[in-house]
Scaffold this active site. Structure first.
Site, mmCIF file in Angstrom:
data_model
loop_
_atom_site.group_PDB
_atom_site.id
_atom_site.type_symbol
_atom_site.label_atom_id
_atom_site.label_comp_id
_atom_site.label_asym_id
_atom_site.label_seq_id
_atom_site.Cartn_x
_atom_site.Cartn_y
_atom_site.Cartn_z
ATOM 1 C CG HIS A 58 76.672 158.238 90.391
ATOM 2 N ND1 HIS A 58 75.354 157.753 90.226
ATOM 3 C CD2 HIS A 58 76.725 158.635 91.790
ATOM 4 C CE1 HIS A 58 74.725 158.079 91.223
ATOM 5 N NE2 HIS A 58 75.337 158.703 91.909
ATOM 6 C CG HIS B 114 76.245 163.493 93.962
ATOM 7 N ND1 HIS B 114 75.005 163.946 93.325
ATOM 8 C CD2 HIS B 114 76.394 162.350 94.088
ATOM 9 C CE1 HIS B 114 74.372 163.043 93.361
ATOM 10 N NE2 HIS B 114 75.260 161.859 93.659
ATOM 11 C CG HIS C 67 70.470 159.406 92.103
ATOM 12 N ND1 HIS C 67 71.182 160.206 91.260
ATOM 13 C CD2 HIS C 67 71.629 159.397 93.135
ATOM 14 C CE1 HIS C 67 72.486 160.624 91.618
ATOM 15 N NE2 HIS C 67 72.534 160.036 92.900
ATOM 16 C CD GLU D 193 71.397 156.092 97.174
ATOM 17 O OE1 GLU D 193 70.619 157.094 96.809
ATOM 18 O OE2 GLU D 193 72.316 156.337 97.648
ATOM 19 C CG ASP E 156 76.802 158.500 95.786
ATOM 20 O OD1 ASP E 156 76.623 159.299 95.011
ATOM 21 O OD2 ASP E 156 76.352 157.900 96.363
ATOM 22 C CG ASP E 157 77.722 162.208 97.659
ATOM 23 O OD1 ASP E 157 77.929 163.059 97.029
ATOM 24 O OD2 ASP E 157 76.833 161.212 97.617
HETATM 25 N N1 ADE Z 1 73.038 163.284 96.391
HETATM 26 C C1 ADE Z 1 74.197 163.105 96.849
HETATM 27 N N2 ADE Z 1 74.481 162.021 97.174
HETATM 28 C C2 ADE Z 1 73.406 161.262 96.687
HETATM 29 C C3 ADE Z 1 72.888 159.862 97.058
HETATM 30 N N3 ADE Z 1 73.866 158.965 97.280
HETATM 31 N N4 ADE Z 1 71.578 159.484 96.529
HETATM 32 C C4 ADE Z 1 70.863 160.579 96.488
HETATM 33 N N5 ADE Z 1 71.308 161.884 96.309
HETATM 34 C C5 ADE Z 1 72.471 162.185 96.560
HETATM 35 ZN ZN ZN Z 2 74.571 159.792 93.780
#
Ligand code: ADE
Ligand code: ZN
Length: 327
Positions: free
Chosen positions: A8, A10, A186, A189, A267-268
């Site tokens: 996971h 992006h 997703h 969250e 994640d990011d």
């Molecule tokens: N797109 C990029 N990061 C995300 C996240 N944490 N939750 C939902 N969409 C995303």
């Molecule tokens: Zn994500």
């Protein structure tokens, strides 16, 4: 040394501020609204998505995207990762004026380069963006179903979970499932346990992105364990976005103890001041995971990967072999 795998991340969210600044220089763009002192700036989920979109808009050619996937996968390989699944977004390519075909070819080229340099194996999971609505997600699903690529092995949905109902996207996910793609979404969250339950009922994924707020309903936790639905957990992201106040409050260890398959993901990474190594460190420091448990988490990820059986078996074999050598 613990070998790692990530399910996971992006790809647009993995672009380092340095790489984004390099692309900004190439295109004569001003990044001062979302990069300050070499760091991405945002203050809540909505402003995070805005910064993310602004940075993504600076990747405009096939080669820009080859740079991006190569850069990220090389950094993962340095962290002892042997496998990575990255979320891709044809919507972001189209917004930047690039065709989905060139976008995917560029990303694939970077993946091939990283594999040639380090051996890291990787796949792409195409995503639709929930806040763009059911028609846009259907378009993303149709594109990927009609244009199969050997390195695109899954379909998912990211974006603002507080918008729309999972049922609104059921047709799009059916298109992707019928095309043979692995399904993840997703949920759980920004919204609570109902969001996870609704996503399971409507979209029938084998994995959930985040999903941690399932902890709010013990029956749902039992369902995840019974059905062996994997949660792609991203603890660093959750703390950054204030889903939980701190790491000791994160439900990862309780979910794991209840028999829910859980993995560790970034994640990011630059947005949330993390990387895959940091996520494994968090699990060691706050969730009581020793090296054997961390290796088991990597094995869980490989077993749930959207990948052909031969490659999966060779990755699992690598995990077993490296473990035997270091034991
Ligand atoms: N797109 C990029 N990061 C995300 C996240 N944490 N939750 C939902 N969409 C995303
Ligand atoms: Zn994500």
């Amino acid at each position: 040394m613990v070998l790692k795998a990530e399910l996971h991340c992006h790809v647009e969210g993995a672009a380092s501020p340095a790489l984004v600044e390099k692309k900004a220089a190439k295109y004569g763009a001003d990044v001062s609204a979302f990069i300050i002192d070499g760091k991405f700036v945002w203050h809540d989920f909505t402003s995070f998505l805005r910064a993310y979109d602004q940075a993504s808009a600076l990747f405009r050619t096939e080669e820009d995207y080859a740079d991006l996937s190569e850069d990220y996968l090389l950094s993962l390989a340095k962290q002892d990762a042997i496998y990575s699944e990255v979320f891709i977004s044809t919507d972001h390519a189209i917004s930047a004026g690039l065709s989905p075909r060139a976008y995917i070819e560029g990303l694939a080229e970077g993946m091939h380069r990283a594999k040639a340099a380090t051996g890291i194996e990787s796949r792409m999971i195409a995503t639709g963006l929930r806040h763009k609505g059911p028609d846009a997600v259907m378009q993303a699903a149709k594109y990927i179903a009609d244009n199969p690529h050997p390195l695109v092995s899954g379909f998912g949905m990211a974006g603002d979970e507080r918008m729309h109902h999972p049922e609104d996207f059921a047709r799009a996910f059916n298109v992707a499932r019928d095309a043979g793609l692995g399904i993840t979404v997703h949920a759980g969250e920004l919204s609570g346990w109902e969001s996870v339950a609704n996503a399971l009922d409507a979209l029938k994924p084998s994995r959930i992105g985040h999903g941690v707020r399932a902890i709010e309903n013990p029956d749902l936790v039992r369902r995840l364990a019974d059905e062996q639905i994997l949660l792609e957990c991203c603890p660093g992201s959750n703390i950054s976005l204030q889903v939980y106040a701190d790491f000791p409050s994160h439900p990862f260890p309780v979910l794991a103890k209840a028999g829910v398959p859980v993995t560790l993901n970034s994640d990011d990474p630059p947005y949330f001041h993390t990387d895959l190594t940091r996520e494994y460190e968090i699990a060691a420091e706050f969730f009581g995971c020793d090296d054997d448990t961390l290796t088991e988490i990597t094995r869980t990820a490989l077993k749930a990967a959207y990948i052909d059986e031969t490659t999966q078996n060779s990755l699992l074999e690598r995990l077993n072999t490296d473990k035997t050598v270091s034991a």
